[in-house]
Enzyme design. Structure first.
Site, PDB file in Angstrom:
ATOM      1  N   ALA A  83       0.856  -1.189   0.000  1.00  0.00           N
ATOM      2  CA  ALA A  83       0.000   0.000   0.000  1.00  0.00           C
ATOM      3  C   ALA A  83       0.890   1.236   0.000  1.00  0.00           C
ATOM      4  O   ALA A  83       2.109   1.127   0.206  1.00  0.00           O
ATOM      5  CB  ALA A  83      -0.913  -0.002   1.217  1.00  0.00           C
ATOM      6  N   LYS A  84       0.339   2.371  -0.254  1.00  0.00           N
ATOM      7  CA  LYS A  84       1.108   3.624  -0.171  1.00  0.00           C
ATOM      8  C   LYS A  84       0.117   4.769  -0.103  1.00  0.00           C
ATOM      9  O   LYS A  84      -1.011   4.656  -0.585  1.00  0.00           O
ATOM     10  CB  LYS A  84       1.997   3.789  -1.411  1.00  0.00           C
ATOM     11  CG  LYS A  84       3.165   4.713  -1.214  1.00  0.00           C
ATOM     12  CD  LYS A  84       4.349   3.998  -0.586  1.00  0.00           C
ATOM     13  CE  LYS A  84       5.540   4.911  -0.407  1.00  0.00           C
ATOM     14  NZ  LYS A  84       6.752   4.163  -0.052  1.00  0.00           N
TER      15      LYS A  84
END
Ligand code: NAD
Length: 423
Positions: free
Chosen positions: A111-112
């Site tokens: 994720a980011k």
């Protein structure tokens, strides 16, 4: 080019990632059937982040949180505050986290997040308001079992503390495991701040040994003197390598005798950049790529090593401290010229590895010593770079494709075994 393209302008990060996936697909055998799962993010959230500025005016910022793949566990990945943040970039950074956690065999997905903002232009109160509002906007998709943010460019342990506090306030109880890279007295881990730079050094020294490059006396150039670049610089210097050039957003400096890193750190703390440092000469930014060195560590932003720069690089070894610093066509040129590239997904994985240790410690409410952390980190990083090296030798492919082979096999096997809901 693969079937989804979100490229809307200058940032080719997602396109770079898709090209990397296309390169690994022929090595995946029957698992290639599932490859499309990696060519799109599972979930992308765009949020409006309005805040009241110190002068009473209201400003809106655009924020993102992308969960690329959760097949192997909760999402994991940093939060970036930078004026160039856009969906395309956050998607690519989240996808690289999917690959990275799988290369290290950590029980996470990728994720980011990010906010398009120049944090240097905000006061501390404005930064706190921005962070708390952004956290509340993404709070329904993050959590210790869902998605665990961490620091990236423009964010730091202090900001992680605000995220933890805001999330905990919404939940009604203290949740230390919602974010990693926190200050140590808030459930952070010893060794986390230095972990990424340490991992760059550990993987770099393993790679140097394999190509018979002695670190003592080796010349090093580093782009970025932030969290990652500065720690890597100090560790190389401690191994008697000579850091001759450093570049950051304020300029490029060079000293053939070696840069005094303690003095440079003091200068950067005072002036927010390497520009104007008295212990070295200022050189043209573009000249950084042709300095006479053995090792280059890009540790700033993605998309730095272009085809043109790859043609003039003199180093034998590139250590990708940054995420996505090398374009695919530039990597082809480097490989053709016999230059070894240790890819981001293993080279800079020290940070997420100690983030994993932090999350485990938070879950257990039992904390380890810095020596224990570093010992476990070194062990996992050495294992990972050696696995990648051996996979590359077996398949006669680049280290990046080898890392993707290891990662994609793990992710797609999980995908296959979970099956497709509703069946
Ligand atoms: P940081 O904010 O601490 O430092 C960033 C550095 O890059 C600064 O020295 C800045 O001056 C420099 N920089 C910014 N724009 C530049 C430009 N246009 N040209 C040259 N230099 C420029 O960030 P960081 O945490 O050190 O992250 C650096 C890279 O490492 C990023 O790609 C990040 O995604 C990656 N990374 C960070 C971590 C981590 O734990 N912090 C983990 C894995 C990967």
């Amino acid at each position: 080019m693969s079937d989804l393209s979100y490229t809307n302008g200058h940032n080719r990060a997602w396109e770079t990632y898709l090209a990397q996936i296309d390169r690994v697909t022929p090595y995946l055998g029957h698992l290639a059937e599932y490859i499309d799962t990696l060519k799109r993010p599972k979930r992308s959230l765009i949020v409006d982040v309005p805040i009241v500025m110190d002068d009473g005016s209201i400003q809106h910022f655009e924020g993102y949180r992308v969960q690329h793949n959760l097949s192997r566990g909760p999402g994991k990945g940093g939060i970036r505050y930078h004026p160039d943040v856009e969906l395309n970039e956050v998607m690519a950074l989240s996808a690289w986290m999917t690959i990275k956690t799988a290369v290290l065999n950590l029980p996470f997905g990728g994720a980011k997040g990010g906010v398009r903002v120049d944090p240097r232009k905000l006061s501390s109160r404005e930064l706190e308001r921005l962070t708390r509002r952004y956290t509340s906007e993404i709070s329904h998709i993050i959590g210790p079992q869902k998605d665990i943010p961490a620091p990236d460019v423009g964010t730091n342990p202090h900001i992680m503390g605000w995220i933890m506090d805001t999330y905990s306030t919404v939940q009604g109880h203290t949740v230390t495991g919602v974010v990693t890279g926190k200050p140590v007295h808030l459930g952070g881990s010893l060794g986390r701040v230095k972990a990424t730079g340490r991992g760059v050094f550990i993987t770099g020294s393993q790679a140097a040994e394999k190509i018979n490059l002695k670190l003592a006396g080796a010349k090093v150039a580093i782009q970025g003197f932030g969290n990652v670049g500065s720690e890597a610089a100090f560790l190389f210097a401690a191994s008697e390598s000579i850091v001759v050039s450093v570049q950051d957003h304020t300029g490029t400096i060079y000293n053939a005798q070696g840069i005094d890193l303690m003095r440079l750190r003091d200068h950067v703390n005072q002036h927010q950049g390497v520009g104007g440092f008295a212990g070295a000469s200022a050189i043209e930014d573009e000249a950084f790529w042709s300095v006479n060195v053995d090792i280059i560590v890009p540790a700033a932003l993605e998309g730095q090593i272009t085809l043109e720069r790859a043609e003039k690089i003199k180093a034998k070894l590139i250590l990708e401290g940054a995420n996505g610093p090398t374009y695919p066509e530039a990597e082809d040129k480097l490989i053709e010229r016999g230059i070894v590239v240790v890819p981001d997904v293993v080279c800079n994985a020290g940070g997420v590895t100690v983030s994993y240790f932090e999350w485990v410690q938070d879950m257990a409410s039992y904390f380890w010593t810095e020596d224990e952390i570093n010992e476990r980190l070194d062990k996992l990083m050495i294992q990972a770079i050696n696995d990648v090296w051996n996979t590359a030798s077996q398949n006669k492919c680049t280290l990046r494709t080898a890392a993707y082979i290891l990662a994609c096999e793990r992710i797609l096997t999980a995908r296959k075994e979970r099956g497709i809901f509703p069946g």
